[in-house]
Write an enzyme that holds these catalytic residues in place. Sequence first.
Site, PDB file in Angstrom:
ATOM      1  N   ASN A  71       0.873  -1.181   0.000  1.00 20.63           N
ATOM      2  CA  ASN A  71       0.000   0.000   0.000  1.00 20.63           C
ATOM      3  C   ASN A  71       0.905   1.225   0.000  1.00 20.63           C
ATOM      4  O   ASN A  71       1.495   1.563   1.018  1.00 20.63           O
ATOM      5  CB  ASN A  71      -0.890  -0.024   1.245  1.00 20.63           C
ATOM      6  N   TRP A  72       1.001   1.869  -1.150  1.00 18.29           N
ATOM      7  CA  TRP A  72       1.935   3.002  -1.271  1.00 18.29           C
ATOM      8  C   TRP A  72       1.404   4.240  -0.570  1.00 18.29           C
ATOM      9  O   TRP A  72       2.136   5.221  -0.410  1.00 18.29           O
ATOM     10  CB  TRP A  72       2.191   3.327  -2.742  1.00 18.29           C
ATOM     11  N   LYS A  73       0.124   4.264  -0.241  1.00 18.01           N
ATOM     12  CA  LYS A  73      -0.509   5.448   0.373  1.00 18.01           C
ATOM     13  C   LYS A  73      -0.274   6.674  -0.534  1.00 18.01           C
ATOM     14  O   LYS A  73      -0.204   6.511  -1.751  1.00 18.01           O
ATOM     15  CB  LYS A  73      -0.009   5.645   1.802  1.00 18.01           C
ATOM     16  N   HIS A 103      -9.354   1.086   4.906  1.00 20.45           N
ATOM     17  CA  HIS A 103      -8.085   1.305   5.615  1.00 20.45           C
ATOM     18  C   HIS A 103      -8.344   2.233   6.805  1.00 20.45           C
ATOM     19  O   HIS A 103      -9.159   3.164   6.706  1.00 20.45           O
ATOM     20  CB  HIS A 103      -7.045   1.914   4.671  1.00 20.45           C
ATOM     21  N   GLU A 156      -6.773   4.653   7.896  1.00 21.93           N
ATOM     22  CA  GLU A 156      -6.568   6.081   7.597  1.00 21.93           C
ATOM     23  C   GLU A 156      -7.806   6.674   6.922  1.00 21.93           C
ATOM     24  O   GLU A 156      -8.131   7.838   7.132  1.00 21.93           O
ATOM     25  CB  GLU A 156      -5.303   6.249   6.730  1.00 21.93           C
ATOM     26  N   GLU A 186      -5.017  -4.814  10.579  1.00 23.43           N
ATOM     27  CA  GLU A 186      -4.001  -3.785  10.774  1.00 23.43           C
ATOM     28  C   GLU A 186      -4.282  -3.045  12.077  1.00 23.43           C
ATOM     29  O   GLU A 186      -5.075  -2.084  12.084  1.00 23.43           O
ATOM     30  CB  GLU A 186      -4.026  -2.784   9.609  1.00 23.43           C
ATOM     31  N   GLY A 221       2.818   2.408  10.838  1.00 29.15           N
ATOM     32  CA  GLY A 221       3.771   3.502  10.687  1.00 29.15           C
ATOM     33  C   GLY A 221       4.467   3.887  11.979  1.00 29.15           C
ATOM     34  O   GLY A 221       5.107   4.932  12.060  1.00 29.15           O
ATOM     35  N   SER A 234       3.793  -1.950  10.365  1.00 30.83           N
ATOM     36  CA  SER A 234       5.244  -2.015  10.571  1.00 30.83           C
ATOM     37  C   SER A 234       5.835  -3.379  10.226  1.00 30.83           C
ATOM     38  O   SER A 234       6.778  -3.841  10.879  1.00 30.83           O
ATOM     39  CB  SER A 234       5.610  -1.607  12.008  1.00 30.83           C
ATOM     40  N   GLY A 268       2.992  -1.092   4.239  1.00 32.31           N
ATOM     41  CA  GLY A 268       3.004   0.339   3.949  1.00 32.31           C
ATOM     42  C   GLY A 268       4.411   0.799   3.629  1.00 32.31           C
ATOM     43  O   GLY A 268       4.919   0.608   2.524  1.00 32.31           O
ATOM     44  N   GLY A 269       5.082   1.388   4.618  1.00 30.21           N
ATOM     45  CA  GLY A 269       6.409   1.994   4.431  1.00 30.21           C
ATOM     46  C   GLY A 269       7.390   1.118   3.666  1.00 30.21           C
ATOM     47  O   GLY A 269       8.054   1.588   2.728  1.00 30.21           O
TER      48      GLY A 269
HETATM   49  P1  13P Z   1       3.226   0.474   7.657  1.00 31.60           P
HETATM   50  O1  13P Z   1       3.742  -0.815   7.042  1.00 31.60           O
HETATM   51  O2  13P Z   1       3.919   1.696   7.130  1.00 31.60           O
HETATM   52  O3  13P Z   1       3.144   0.398   9.140  1.00 31.60           O
HETATM   53  O4  13P Z   1       1.712   0.624   7.122  1.00 31.60           O
HETATM   54  C1  13P Z   1       0.851  -0.451   7.211  1.00 31.60           C
HETATM   55  C2  13P Z   1      -0.360  -0.127   6.448  1.00 31.60           C
HETATM   56  O5  13P Z   1      -1.121   0.744   6.835  1.00 31.60           O
HETATM   57  C3  13P Z   1      -0.598  -0.845   5.195  1.00 31.60           C
HETATM   58  O6  13P Z   1      -1.880  -0.597   4.711  1.00 31.60           O
END
Ligand code: 13P
Length: 254
Positions: free
Chosen positions: A9-11, A98, A100, A170, A176, A216, A237-238
Site C-alpha cells: 500500500n503506497w498510500k 483502511h 486512515e 491492521e 507507521g 510495521s 506500507g512503508g
Molecule cells: P506500515 O507498514 O507503514 O506500518 O503501514 C501499514 C499499512 O497501513 C498498510 O496498509
Amino acid sequence: MRRKIVAGNWKMNKTLPEGKQLASEVINIVADEGPADVEVIINPPFIHLAPVVQLAAGQDKVKIGAQNCSEYEAGAYTGEVSAAMLRSVGVDYVIIGHSERRQYFGETSEQLAKKINRALEQELQPIFCCGEPLEVREEGAHFDYVCTQLTESLFHLTREQLARVIIAYEPIWAIGTGQTASAQQAQEMHARIRAHLATQYGEEAANKTPILYGGSCKPSNARELFANPDVDGGLIGGASLNARDFVEIVKSFS
Ligand code: 13P
C-alpha cells in the site's frame, strides 16, 4: 492450502515518474526472485494506476490494486473514483476500509459495506481492512471491536461473494509506528477473525479466506509473522516503497 498474498500500500507517496520506477523495479525483481506460490499486489495512488497496469502487462506475477473506491456507482460526486473506472483501466484489487480512511475521512462501516458491493459488482477483489486503536486494546476490547467491523461491513455478503474478499488485520497502533504486533498477537487475532467468519459462513469458507497482517511489517519481522498458521501474508506500507525490501517480504514465507 490457502493463498499466500503480499500487498504493498503506497498510500499518498511517489510522483508518477517515481511510481513508475518503483513499479518497474518490483516487477523485475519479482520476475527473477519471486516465489511462484505468492500473489504479489501493488496498490499505487489512483493517477498511477493506468500507466502501472501498462508496465505490468505481459507478466502475471505482480497484480495491481487501488487504495479506495467510491461507494457510489457513478454521477455527480466530484473527486470520487468508481469501481467501474478502476475495472476499466485493468485494476484487479481494491483496498477498502483502511484505518486512515476511517480515521481521517470519516468512512463508516455502512459506507464500507457499500464500497465492498461496488467492488464486487465490478469483479474487483476487495482487501478489507480492520483493526483496533490502542485504547481499545488497552481496555481488552480488541477482539469484539474487530469482529464488529467485520459483521457491519461484510456479513451481508453471500458465501460466494465472501470467497472473493481478502481481509487485512491492521492494528492502528502498529501502523507507521515501528511497533509491530507480536507474532502471538497477530496469530490470536487472525484466529479470532477466522472463527468469527465461521459463525456466519461456516468453517470451510472461513478456512479459505486469506487474512493478511499489516502494521510495521518489514524484512526483519515478516518471516516470524508469516510463520503463524492463520497469517496468510501482509499488507505493507512503508516497506513497500523500497522494491528490495518489499520483495524480501514477499520471500518471507517458510
Ligand atoms: P506500515 O507498514 O507503514 O506500518 O503501514 C501499514 C499499512 O497501513 C498498510 O496498509
